[in-house]
Each structure stands twice: as structure tokens, then as C-alpha cells.
Motif scaffolding. Structure first.
Motif, PDB file in Angstrom:
ATOM      1  N   PHE A  26       0.411  -1.394   0.006  1.00  0.00           N
ATOM      2  CA  PHE A  26      -0.650   0.055   0.357  1.00  0.00           C
ATOM      3  C   PHE A  26       1.151   0.998   0.021  1.00  0.00           C
ATOM      4  O   PHE A  26       0.288   2.528   0.013  1.00  0.00           O
ATOM      5  N   LEU A  27       2.594   1.025  -0.071  1.00  0.00           N
ATOM      6  CA  LEU A  27       2.827   2.160  -0.272  1.00  0.00           C
ATOM      7  C   LEU A  27       3.576   2.190  -1.129  1.00  0.00           C
ATOM      8  O   LEU A  27       4.010   1.914  -1.456  1.00  0.00           O
ATOM      9  N   ALA A  28       3.199   3.808  -2.053  1.00  0.00           N
ATOM     10  CA  ALA A  28       3.656   4.487  -3.498  1.00  0.00           C
ATOM     11  C   ALA A  28       4.759   5.301  -2.856  1.00  0.00           C
ATOM     12  O   ALA A  28       5.391   5.965  -2.238  1.00  0.00           O
ATOM     13  N   ASP A  45      -0.399   7.270   3.928  1.00  0.00           N
ATOM     14  CA  ASP A  45      -0.900   6.838   5.551  1.00  0.00           C
ATOM     15  C   ASP A  45      -2.251   6.988   5.577  1.00  0.00           C
ATOM     16  O   ASP A  45      -2.478   5.507   5.939  1.00  0.00           O
ATOM     17  N   THR A  46      -2.694   7.544   4.592  1.00  0.00           N
ATOM     18  CA  THR A  46      -4.469   6.950   3.977  1.00  0.00           C
ATOM     19  C   THR A  46      -5.176   6.029   3.901  1.00  0.00           C
ATOM     20  O   THR A  46      -5.416   4.468   4.417  1.00  0.00           O
ATOM     21  N   ALA A  47      -3.848   5.038   2.526  1.00  0.00           N
ATOM     22  CA  ALA A  47      -4.124   3.995   2.757  1.00  0.00           C
ATOM     23  C   ALA A  47      -3.520   2.535   2.831  1.00  0.00           C
ATOM     24  O   ALA A  47      -4.503   1.676   3.794  1.00  0.00           O
ATOM     25  N   VAL A  48      -2.264   2.846   3.974  1.00  0.00           N
ATOM     26  CA  VAL A  48      -2.306   2.060   4.863  1.00  0.00           C
ATOM     27  C   VAL A  48      -3.088   1.921   6.105  1.00  0.00           C
ATOM     28  O   VAL A  48      -3.967   1.048   7.144  1.00  0.00           O
ATOM     29  N   SER A  49      -3.722   3.433   6.669  1.00  0.00           N
ATOM     30  CA  SER A  49      -4.458   3.567   8.355  1.00  0.00           C
ATOM     31  C   SER A  49      -5.864   2.791   7.377  1.00  0.00           C
ATOM     32  O   SER A  49      -6.286   1.529   8.269  1.00  0.00           O
ATOM     33  N   VAL A  54      -8.045   0.513  10.653  1.00  0.00           N
ATOM     34  CA  VAL A  54      -7.177   1.913  11.524  1.00  0.00           C
ATOM     35  C   VAL A  54      -9.281   3.576  11.565  1.00  0.00           C
ATOM     36  O   VAL A  54      -8.807   3.535  10.636  1.00  0.00           O
ATOM     37  N   SER A  55      -9.549   2.871  12.771  1.00  0.00           N
ATOM     38  CA  SER A  55     -10.728   4.020  12.325  1.00  0.00           C
ATOM     39  C   SER A  55     -11.265   4.386  13.699  1.00  0.00           C
ATOM     40  O   SER A  55     -10.851   4.777  15.064  1.00  0.00           O
ATOM     41  N   PRO A  56     -10.556   6.363  13.218  1.00  0.00           N
ATOM     42  CA  PRO A  56     -10.530   7.120  14.662  1.00  0.00           C
ATOM     43  C   PRO A  56     -11.985   6.962  16.095  1.00  0.00           C
ATOM     44  O   PRO A  56     -13.440   6.972  15.345  1.00  0.00           O
ATOM     45  N   ARG A  57     -11.577   7.171  17.218  1.00  0.00           N
ATOM     46  CA  ARG A  57     -12.421   7.204  18.024  1.00  0.00           C
ATOM     47  C   ARG A  57     -13.691   7.871  18.103  1.00  0.00           C
ATOM     48  O   ARG A  57     -12.943   9.071  17.442  1.00  0.00           O
ATOM     49  N   ASP A  58     -14.329   8.106  18.543  1.00  0.00           N
ATOM     50  CA  ASP A  58     -15.692   8.839  18.365  1.00  0.00           C
ATOM     51  C   ASP A  58     -14.984  10.161  19.740  1.00  0.00           C
ATOM     52  O   ASP A  58     -16.225   9.290  20.561  1.00  0.00           O
ATOM     53  N   SER A  59     -14.611  10.797  19.359  1.00  0.00           N
ATOM     54  CA  SER A  59     -14.143  11.726  21.029  1.00  0.00           C
ATOM     55  C   SER A  59     -14.563  12.949  20.508  1.00  0.00           C
ATOM     56  O   SER A  59     -14.034  13.566  19.272  1.00  0.00           O
ATOM     57  N   GLY A 307       4.206   3.117  16.477  1.00  0.00           N
ATOM     58  CA  GLY A 307       2.860   3.452  17.002  1.00  0.00           C
ATOM     59  C   GLY A 307       2.164   2.722  15.843  1.00  0.00           C
ATOM     60  O   GLY A 307       0.710   3.430  15.497  1.00  0.00           O
ATOM     61  N   ALA A 308       2.866   1.008  15.583  1.00  0.00           N
ATOM     62  CA  ALA A 308       1.835  -0.031  14.492  1.00  0.00           C
ATOM     63  C   ALA A 308       0.820  -0.789  16.501  1.00  0.00           C
ATOM     64  O   ALA A 308       1.160  -1.717  16.149  1.00  0.00           O
TER      65      ALA A 308
END
Length: 333
Positions: A26-28, A45-49, A54-59, A307-308
Motif C-alpha cells: 500500500f506504499l507508493a 498514510d490514508t491507504a495503510v490506515s 484504523v478507525s478513529p474513536r468518536d471523541s 506507532g503500530a
């Protein structure tokens, strides 16, 4: 060490190797020009996430623009621990944090950084103020430390209305953001002496002369000269062509004349990271100056592997370590 044993070159954690293999498709490739590299890095970053789920918490979050004297304004994003803003006067600790990206890429809008801030605010039960400082080479030193200082001062001035406490301020950052976090603690000591209770430095770059970089553990096929050349390229984009600028303590906090009267520190380093030497030398400098410091080296880890979370067990341990340290700052802990 037992008699007859020999030094063993550090080995990459198998979980890190598996993680790197998983995300590689997924890394260009990143172009060499700064703007193009920044754009592609963000797309990566968007593609790897997305690939990792990776789903950001509803904060609850809120954004503000903070003026900076003689430099561009800086955008800050406030993260609260729950789905609603913490009521004013709640007295929570506030962590003012600066993202990592070699001074040239990344930002608080990256999916990975935004998700990390949300998770830490929730798990530690604190308020996070994340500063979106400017990128080099479009903006150069000292714009970034001045922006970060202004973000810190803004957090101090608005602590109570954010649900925090001006007496429980922490400063943190990773990589280049760790450099800026350490610079802010020096600026605070020299300018204002606000009550900072912790500096959190994750794989920080702290000597921009590259004098403490240690490439021995990175790879048998990666000569130190290559690592230092890459580091100097990023440094030049940040500070320009004057080598004397790299010795400015607000660019290289490790080279400050004195480290006395700085906040207690938690410094995290990775065995296979060239910046390991920076973080561990800074820990020694702080300790020699009478500052309480805890330094933790993660064996088999690279500059970015901690960070992983969810993929690398050591990253999960690092997250729990950081959260535990931040929770200690709460009045009810």
C-alpha cells in the motif's frame, strides 16, 4: 556477558517484519521534491490506515487558530477523552503534543496521528492539545518552535475552560516533534517557568548536527554514512544551509549549555532507530542535571514501529506505558 560470547547485531522484531510486509503493497514511492513527498506520504498514510482498519474513536474535538508573533499562525486541535467536551474546571491534565514527520511531512489531519491522539486522550483520561506546526522547507527554523511555544502558551491560558488544569501541563512529541517538545521545555524555562509536570519524548531527534546518530543497529547493509546523509538532508530543509543554526539549543536541545530546571521526563527509544543515541544521551544529560528521568529502550523496534498498535506487541506495551504515566498526572489517580 558469559565468557566466549560475542556481540550480537540487533535483530528486527518478527512482528515488525510481518507488519512491514503487510503494509508494503500500500506504499507508493515518494518523490524527492518536498511538496510531492508530503502529498504521497499523506496518501500512503490514508491507504495503510484503511488497510489496517484504523478507525478513529468518536471523541469530542475542537479547532482553534493561535497567533504567533513574527511567524505564521498555528492551528491546534483539542481532543477530549469522551464523546462530549470535558466541562470547564474539571482539572484534567493537558498534554500539548507535537506530531513527528521529519519537519517536512505529516500533521494532525493524518489518519494515524488523529487516531492516536483520540485513543490516548480516552485511555489516559486527559485533554490533548495537538499543534499542526508548519512544514519545512516552506517554513524554516525558528518558525516551528515559536509556533509550538505559542500553542503551549495558548493551552496554559485556556486550561480551565478546556476542562484541564494549568498546574497539570505536560509536553510531548515524537521524532521531530520530540525535538520541538524539548525545545518548548527550554523556552518555557527561559521565558515563563510555567508548571510543566512531564515531558514525553518518543524516539526524539535532539541533536541536529547528527552528532549522536547511531546507525549500528539499523541494518548490516545500511552504512552509517547513508543514514547521516539522509538526516542532514532533512536538517537542511528545516534550518537552512548555515551549519551554526544546528547548534542553537532550540534546534538541538541536547546541545543546550544547561539542562537544569527542566520537567521530569519519560524518554522512549527503539533499538533499531538511528535516533536512539539522541534520546539516550538526552536522558543522561537530564539525569546529570538533577532532572528525574525514565528512559526505556524497546529491543528489536524501528523508528516507526512503536506507532503500530494492534499489529506489534511492543507498540501496545509502549502505549500502555505512556497511558499509565499520563494517568499518574490526574488528581484522582
Amino acid at each position: 556477558m558469559p565468557r566466549g560470547s560475542r556481540y550480537r547485531r540487533p535483530m528486527l522484531d518478527r512482528a515488525v517484519a510481518a507488519h512491514e510486509a503487510e503494509i508494503a503493497p500500500f506504499l507508493a514511492p515518494e518523490p524527492s521534491d518536498p511538496a510531492g513527498r508530503r502529498r504521497v506520504a499523506g496518501e500512503n498514510d490514508t491507504a495503510v490506515s484503511a488497510a489496517l482498519g484504523v478507525s478513529p474513536r468518536d471523541s469530542a474535538t475542537a479547532e482553534h487558530t493561535v497567533p504567533v508573533s513574527d511567524h505564521p499562525d498555528v492551528r491546534v486541535r483539542v481532543y477530549w477523552p469522551g464523546p462530549e467536551p470535558t466541562p470547564p474546571g474539571s482539572g484534567l491534565p493537558i498534554l500539548v503534543y507535537f506530531y513527528g514527520g521529519g519537519f517536512t511531512i505529516a500533521g494532525i489531519d493524518w489518519v494515524s496521528w488523529d487516531a492516536r491522539f483520540r485513543e490516548r486522550a480516552h485511555d489516559a483520561g486527559i485533554v490533548i492539545v495537538a499543534a499542526d506546526y508548519a512544514h519545512a522547507p516552506e517554513q524554516r527554523f525558528p518558525a516551528q518552535p515559536e509556533q509550538c511555544w505559542s500553542a503551549f502558551e495558548w493551552a496554559f491560558a485556556h486550561a480551565e475552560e478546556l476542562g484541564g488544569s494549568a498546574d497539570r501541563l505536560a509536553v510531548g512529541g515524537a521524532s521531530s516533534g520530540g525535538d520541538l517538545a524539548a525545545a518548548v521545555t527550554l523556552l518555557n524555562r527561559d521565558r515563563a517557568a510555567r508548571p510543566v509536570v512531564l515531558q514525553l519524548l518518543e524516539n526524539p531527534a535532539l541533536d541536529l548536527t547528527i552528532g549522536h546518530a547511531d546507525a549500528r543497529g539499523v541494518s548490516a547493509g545500511m552504512p552509517g554514512v547513508i543514514v547521516r546523509k539522509a538526516g542532514r538532508m532533512l536538517v537542511r530543509q528545516y534550518i537552512g544551509d548555515d551549519p551554526k543554526a544546528a547548534r542553537n539549543p532550540y534546534a538541538s536541545p541536547l546541545l543546550a549549555d544547561s539542562h537544569a530546571d527542566l520537567p521530569p521526563a519519560l524518554i522512549i527509544t527503539s533499538e533499531l532507530d538511528p535516533l536512539r543515541g539522541d534520546g539516550e544521551a538526552y536522558a543522561r544529560a537530564l539525569s546529570d542535571a538533577g532532572v528525574d528521568v525514565t528512559a526505556v529502550r524497546f529491543v528489536g523496534q524501528t523508528h516507526g514501529s512503536l506507532g503500530a498498535t494492534g499489529s506489534v506487541p511492543s507498540a501496545d506495551v509502549a502505549h500502555r506505558l505512556i497511558v499509565t504515566e499520563l494517568r499518574r498526572l490526574r488528581a484522582d489517580s
